[in-house]
Design an enzyme around this catalytic site. Sequence first.
Site, PDB file in Angstrom:
ATOM      1  N   GLY A  47      21.638  56.600  69.097  1.00 25.17           N
ATOM      2  CA  GLY A  47      20.604  56.101  69.633  1.00 25.17           C
ATOM      3  C   GLY A  47      18.960  56.644  69.538  1.00 25.17           C
ATOM      4  O   GLY A  47      18.064  56.206  68.882  1.00 25.17           O
ATOM      5  N   SER A  57      24.489  56.745  63.162  1.00 31.05           N
ATOM      6  CA  SER A  57      23.189  56.322  63.468  1.00 31.05           C
ATOM      7  C   SER A  57      22.298  57.871  63.870  1.00 31.05           C
ATOM      8  O   SER A  57      22.360  59.074  63.017  1.00 31.05           O
ATOM      9  CB  SER A  57      22.891  55.466  64.636  1.00 31.05           C
ATOM     10  OG  SER A  57      21.800  55.048  64.759  1.00 31.05           O
ATOM     11  N   TYR A  58      21.775  57.850  64.984  1.00 27.04           N
ATOM     12  CA  TYR A  58      21.157  59.463  65.432  1.00 27.04           C
ATOM     13  C   TYR A  58      21.997  60.142  65.614  1.00 27.04           C
ATOM     14  O   TYR A  58      21.835  61.192  66.019  1.00 27.04           O
ATOM     15  CB  TYR A  58      20.250  58.964  66.597  1.00 27.04           C
ATOM     16  CG  TYR A  58      19.471  60.188  66.985  1.00 27.04           C
ATOM     17  CD1 TYR A  58      18.221  60.499  66.261  1.00 27.04           C
ATOM     18  CD2 TYR A  58      19.465  60.880  67.756  1.00 27.04           C
ATOM     19  CE1 TYR A  58      17.481  61.450  66.319  1.00 27.04           C
ATOM     20  CE2 TYR A  58      18.829  62.073  68.100  1.00 27.04           C
ATOM     21  CZ  TYR A  58      17.558  62.148  67.184  1.00 27.04           C
ATOM     22  OH  TYR A  58      17.016  63.428  67.540  1.00 27.04           O
ATOM     23  N   ASP A  68      22.485  47.587  55.889  1.00 27.19           N
ATOM     24  CA  ASP A  68      21.688  48.015  57.118  1.00 27.19           C
ATOM     25  C   ASP A  68      20.144  48.402  56.546  1.00 27.19           C
ATOM     26  O   ASP A  68      20.161  49.148  55.445  1.00 27.19           O
ATOM     27  CB  ASP A  68      22.492  49.385  57.521  1.00 27.19           C
ATOM     28  CG  ASP A  68      21.673  50.206  58.814  1.00 27.19           C
ATOM     29  OD1 ASP A  68      20.727  49.412  59.379  1.00 27.19           O
ATOM     30  OD2 ASP A  68      21.761  51.219  59.035  1.00 27.19           O
ATOM     31  N   HIS A  92      24.982  48.486  60.002  1.00 28.54           N
ATOM     32  CA  HIS A  92      24.680  49.670  60.349  1.00 28.54           C
ATOM     33  C   HIS A  92      25.931  50.315  61.210  1.00 28.54           C
ATOM     34  O   HIS A  92      26.296  51.519  61.289  1.00 28.54           O
ATOM     35  CB  HIS A  92      23.665  49.706  61.472  1.00 28.54           C
ATOM     36  CG  HIS A  92      23.201  50.862  61.896  1.00 28.54           C
ATOM     37  ND1 HIS A  92      22.449  51.987  61.270  1.00 28.54           N
ATOM     38  CD2 HIS A  92      23.208  51.343  63.257  1.00 28.54           C
ATOM     39  CE1 HIS A  92      22.179  52.974  62.131  1.00 28.54           C
ATOM     40  NE2 HIS A  92      22.594  52.591  63.366  1.00 28.54           N
TER      41      HIS A  92
END
Length: 473
Positions: A91, A187-188, A387, A439
């Site tokens: 996130g 992701s994050y 992505d 993603h």
Amino acid sequence: MRRPLHTLLLAALFWAFLVLGSCNCSKTTSDQERDRITYLPGQPLNTQFSQFSGYVTVNETAGRALFYWLTESPASQDPVEKPLVLWLNGGPGCSSVGYGAAEEIGPFHINPDGKTLYLNPYSWNNVANLLFLDSPAGVGYSYSNTTSDLITAGDNRTAEDAYTFLVKWFERFPQYNHRDFYIMGESYAGHYVPQLSQLVYERNKGIENPIINFKGFMVGNAVIDDYHDYIGTFEYWWTHGLISDSTYEVLNKYCDPYSAEHPPIECVGALALAETEQGDIDAYSIYTPVCTQTSSSSSARFKLRGHYPWMSRAYDPCTANYAQVYFNLPEVQKAFHANVTGIPYPWDTCNYDVNGNWGDSPVSMLPIYQELIDASLRIWVFSGDTDSVVPLTASRRSINALKLPTKKNWYPWYDNGKVGGWSQIYEGLSLVSILGAGHEVPLTRPQHALTLFKSYLENKPMPTLSETLKSSS
């Protein structure tokens, strides 16, 4: 010849001692049973694995408690012999339960009615015990009694709280002590995973047989290094025809990653123009349709982090909408032993207050990569190649910056006789691309993702064509 009963009892007691060590066994047993999930609303009847969920308090003073969901391997797969994998979504501010578990690698996915579940045939719990953690406090069912915690989160506290969670969780589940343990995410979580890995590694130093038997980490479509992520992202947009030549030139000229908190007006304008040029696509999976359903998640303009100004549209396929319905049902929360304090806001896939007020965030994870590569830990990076938010080009540029010697150059890997992607093996690290994946790789290419996961756990290169043909014959 049968063994005498008292001999069997002594053997059983001795085994229990070995497994549980010097713990307060009665308390451990009661804590585990308190967290056991007997049945989730809408759960299929043919479920053959154990589940546990609940809270671990990571800061008594602030009242911060993190929520977890453990899905063990099926009984037929001998879960005692399987490793433990911690999965983290990023996130920052997004739920590992809502994304990783409910629409990616978990055993249950949610039907469109938002009330019933179905079994995921490609669940990673077929080969490992999966531990999903909502982190930091304020994400998913995790909470804090100190309201300011929701607007003061950052990388450092997130890592420290996650480490505290692990220590206390292993105390509650001593049967996992000394079990092979891996940390993974996307992701994050490209920040969360290596930072937590570094903490576990460094605090295990000097311990001959550590309880947290950490073996390595794997991240997908991961934020790794700001400079190379910027260059690689703009490059992906241009090479995939998403932006014009002129916009690409302006982005490269004015969008300096080291001034990302206060970008020049030319960069801001170019980013806005790039969004217009890209049109109404799902930036997280550029070749798949966008979800036309509406939800509170999809109506919000969710900025993944101000530090990455191009991350302006949340990945909101319809599966996320189903999760929002399901995890807000009172009967579901009761079954999960969740929301026991009456959190004053509804469950959501991502917490926008946490995200919008994110604090410390180092510009690069590469120094941690190098430290853990030098420690001979198993490190893999994978990337779905459709992505455009944290794209393959960004990951390749970041990994290339490590200047690692190549052991096996870029080659195609196969799944069921067809190309599943490409891979390159470096000294201390493997890079894997997944053909046609977005993603969230396990969402868009679940079978390929499971093949990747098995290869990682077995510490084997991604399979070649001859290997896949041999295994299918």
